[in-house]
Scaffold this active site. Structure first.
Site, PDB file in Angstrom:
ATOM      1  N   ASP A   1       8.341  99.443  97.870  1.00 26.51           N
ATOM      2  CA  ASP A   1       8.708  98.205  98.553  1.00 26.51           C
ATOM      3  C   ASP A   1       8.819  98.462 100.055  1.00 26.51           C
ATOM      4  OD1 ASP A   1      11.111  99.727  97.967  1.00 26.51           O
ATOM      5  OD2 ASP A   1      12.273  97.990  98.603  1.00 26.51           O
TER       6      ASP A   1
ATOM      7  N   HIS B   1       9.734 104.927  97.178  1.00 24.43           N
ATOM      8  CA  HIS B   1       9.709 103.481  96.952  1.00 24.43           C
ATOM      9  C   HIS B   1       8.419 102.893  97.506  1.00 24.43           C
ATOM     10  CE1 HIS B   1      10.773 102.426 101.212  1.00 24.43           C
ATOM     11  NE2 HIS B   1      11.385 103.594 101.172  1.00 24.43           N
TER      12      HIS B   1
ATOM     13  N   ASP C   1       6.976 104.320 106.016  1.00 26.50           N
ATOM     14  CA  ASP C   1       8.198 104.108 105.239  1.00 26.50           C
ATOM     15  C   ASP C   1       7.900 103.221 104.041  1.00 26.50           C
ATOM     16  OD1 ASP C   1      10.809 104.054 104.398  1.00 26.50           O
ATOM     17  OD2 ASP C   1      11.502 102.693 105.959  1.00 26.50           O
TER      18      ASP C   1
ATOM     19  N   GLU D   1      14.312  99.943  97.188  1.00 21.80           N
ATOM     20  CA  GLU D   1      15.025 100.776  98.162  1.00 21.80           C
ATOM     21  C   GLU D   1      15.379  99.993  99.425  1.00 21.80           C
ATOM     22  OE1 GLU D   1      15.848 103.784 101.285  1.00 21.80           O
ATOM     23  OE2 GLU D   1      14.363 102.177 101.279  1.00 21.80           O
ATOM     24  N   GLU D   2      14.478  99.099  99.859  1.00 15.35           N
ATOM     25  CA  GLU D   2      14.725  98.326 101.075  1.00 15.35           C
ATOM     26  C   GLU D   2      15.588  97.101 100.807  1.00 15.35           C
ATOM     27  OE1 GLU D   2      14.029  99.581 103.762  1.00 15.35           O
ATOM     28  OE2 GLU D   2      12.132 100.655 103.756  1.00 15.35           O
TER      29      GLU D   2
ATOM     30  N   HIS E   1       9.495 100.279 110.224  1.00 19.42           N
ATOM     31  CA  HIS E   1      10.100  98.956 110.352  1.00 19.42           C
ATOM     32  C   HIS E   1       9.669  98.220 111.623  1.00 19.42           C
ATOM     33  CE1 HIS E   1      13.688  99.642 107.365  1.00 19.42           C
ATOM     34  NE2 HIS E   1      12.570 100.258 106.971  1.00 19.42           N
TER      35      HIS E   1
ATOM     36  N   GLU F   1      10.724 110.262 102.180  1.00 19.07           N
ATOM     37  CA  GLU F   1      11.042 109.429 103.337  1.00 19.07           C
ATOM     38  C   GLU F   1      10.564 110.108 104.629  1.00 19.07           C
ATOM     39  OE1 GLU F   1      12.157 106.485 103.514  1.00 19.07           O
ATOM     40  OE2 GLU F   1      13.434 106.052 101.778  1.00 19.07           O
TER      41      GLU F   1
END
EC number: 3.5.1.18
Length: 397
Positions: A75, A73, A106, A140-141, A366, A169
């Site tokens: 995003d 992903h 990520d 995905e997020e 994150h 990931e």
């Protein structure tokens, strides 16, 4: 820009502020890396009720088997307080041997490295004797409704079939080469509402405190332990995540009480059998009058929240063996084969082909100042390249 350089690839992707559900040019940037390598590209926008429309990319190199998918992903989660970042979150600043930016690990870093690995593979060997595809979402997020699930359905509907998949990931806890994820625990969430009778705390006989019923019900969910674990998975874990009565007054018995819980479960259970176990425990506890002497069974409702994320375990030795050998060759480490952590889009892919996950070290994902080591980016690129060389040489055509 040369797509064989993972650092340049990642810098370009980070500079796209693709906070879910915005794309901000990230997929077009990725397309520009892939098409000079010979990939054909499809962009698909999916939407659904009460969810934002999401742009997705499916790109394929080759038209024969075996067919390897790389999934991921572009995003990212919001950066939070941008003033707290040492370097702006979308500048892709490089300092002290690291590249800083939201999505660095990520998981734009994994995508950047895989593209670089494919470019090096094509340069060294020409196009693979088979096919490589990238299935990349921008959801995905977020709700994960208009991304991987629908892109897989669309691709399979037009005849795409895959023999194996890598999800990029971040999987390594401390050092590159620590861990390959070969499965994931399932996830099941629920909410309990217990109805009582509101009243004055000085006259409890005229009321029915729902917390007196909820307390043994929550205890029944957590005790005894649901299982002792399996060879591949740790014990199933249930956590109560909220308890609320919405009562601001200290002298009022509330009318109702609510609690939410989440279960991360192993392959002892399916979603169906686990739901049945939870219902049985609650039914028994609802009849417990230890805290409510002389009263009948508690009046309660159980609601299942969101869809079940199923447990899965990959047993494909060709896929696992090729990645394990590649990791050991590049890092001289023997990676652990793990099923720890939360859910990922691999839970959707496992219905189409064997899948494993391997990517960067995830200790800053994150976080403020998310970053990836330049050496790790080069190392992951080499691992992916070694994997491609092994997998295509050993997978039957």
């Amino acid at each position: 820009m040369t797509s064989s350089d993972p650092i340049e690839n990642l810098a370009a992707l980070i500079r796209c502020a693709s906070v879910t559900p915005q794309d901000d040019g990230a997929l077009s940037c990725l397309q520009a890396m892939l098409e000079p390598l010979g990939f054909s590209s499809d962009r698909r926008v999916f939407e659904d009720t009460d969810t934002p429309a999401i742009d997705n990319l499916y790109a394929r190199l080759g038209d024969s088997g075996p067919h390897l998918m790389f999934a991921g992903h572009t995003d990212v989660v919001p950066p939070g307080n941008e003033a707290a970042w040492t370097h702006p979150p979308f500048d892709a600043a490089i300092a002290d041997g690291r590249i800083y930016g939201r999505g660095a690990v990520d998981m734009k870093g994994g995508i950047a490295c895989f593209v670089a690995a494919v470019a090096r593979f094509v340069e060294a060997h020409g196009q693979p004797e088979g096919s490589i595809s990238l299935l990349i979402t921008g959801d995905e997020e977020g709700p994960a409704v208009n991304g991987t699930v629908k892109l897989l359905e669309w691709a399979a509907g037009k005849g795409e079939r895959w023999d194996g998949c890598i999800v990029g990931e971040p999987t390594n806890p401390e050092s590159l080469g620590d861990m390959i994820k070969i499965g994931r625990r399932g996830s099941l969430s629920g909410r309990i509402t217990v109805n009582g009778v509101q009243g004055h705390v000085a006259y409890p006989h005229l009321a029915d405190n729902p917390l007196r019923a909820l307390t043994p019900m929550l205890d029944a969910l957590m005790n005894p332990q649901l299982d002792a674990g399996t060879d591949a998975f740790p014990p199933t874990n249930l956590e109560v995540t909220t308890v609320d009565v919405g009562n601001p007054a200290l002298n009022v018995i509330p009318a109702s009480a609510r609690a939410s819980f989440n279960i991360r479960f192993n392959d002892t259970w399916s979603g169906e059998t686990l739901r049945a176990e939870i219902k049985n425990r609650l039914e028994k506890a609802a009849r417990d009058d230890g805290l409510r002497p002389g009263r009948g069974p508690a009046d309660y409702a159980l609601e299942w929240v969101d869809r079940v994320s199923p447990v899965f375990l990959t047993r494909d030795e060709a896929l696992i063996g090729a990645m394990r050998d590649a990791v050991k060759t590049v890092t001289d480490r023997e990676p652990a084969l793990s099923t720890t952590g939360g859910t990922s889009d691999a839970r959707f892919i496992k219905d189409y082909c064997p899948v494993l996950e391997f990517g960067l070290v995830g200790d800053t994902m994150h976080m403020i100042d998310e970053n990836a080591g330049l050496d790790d980016l080069e190392g992951l690129t080499q691992i992916y390249l070694a994997f491609l060389e092994r997998w295509f040489s050993k997978t039957p055509r």
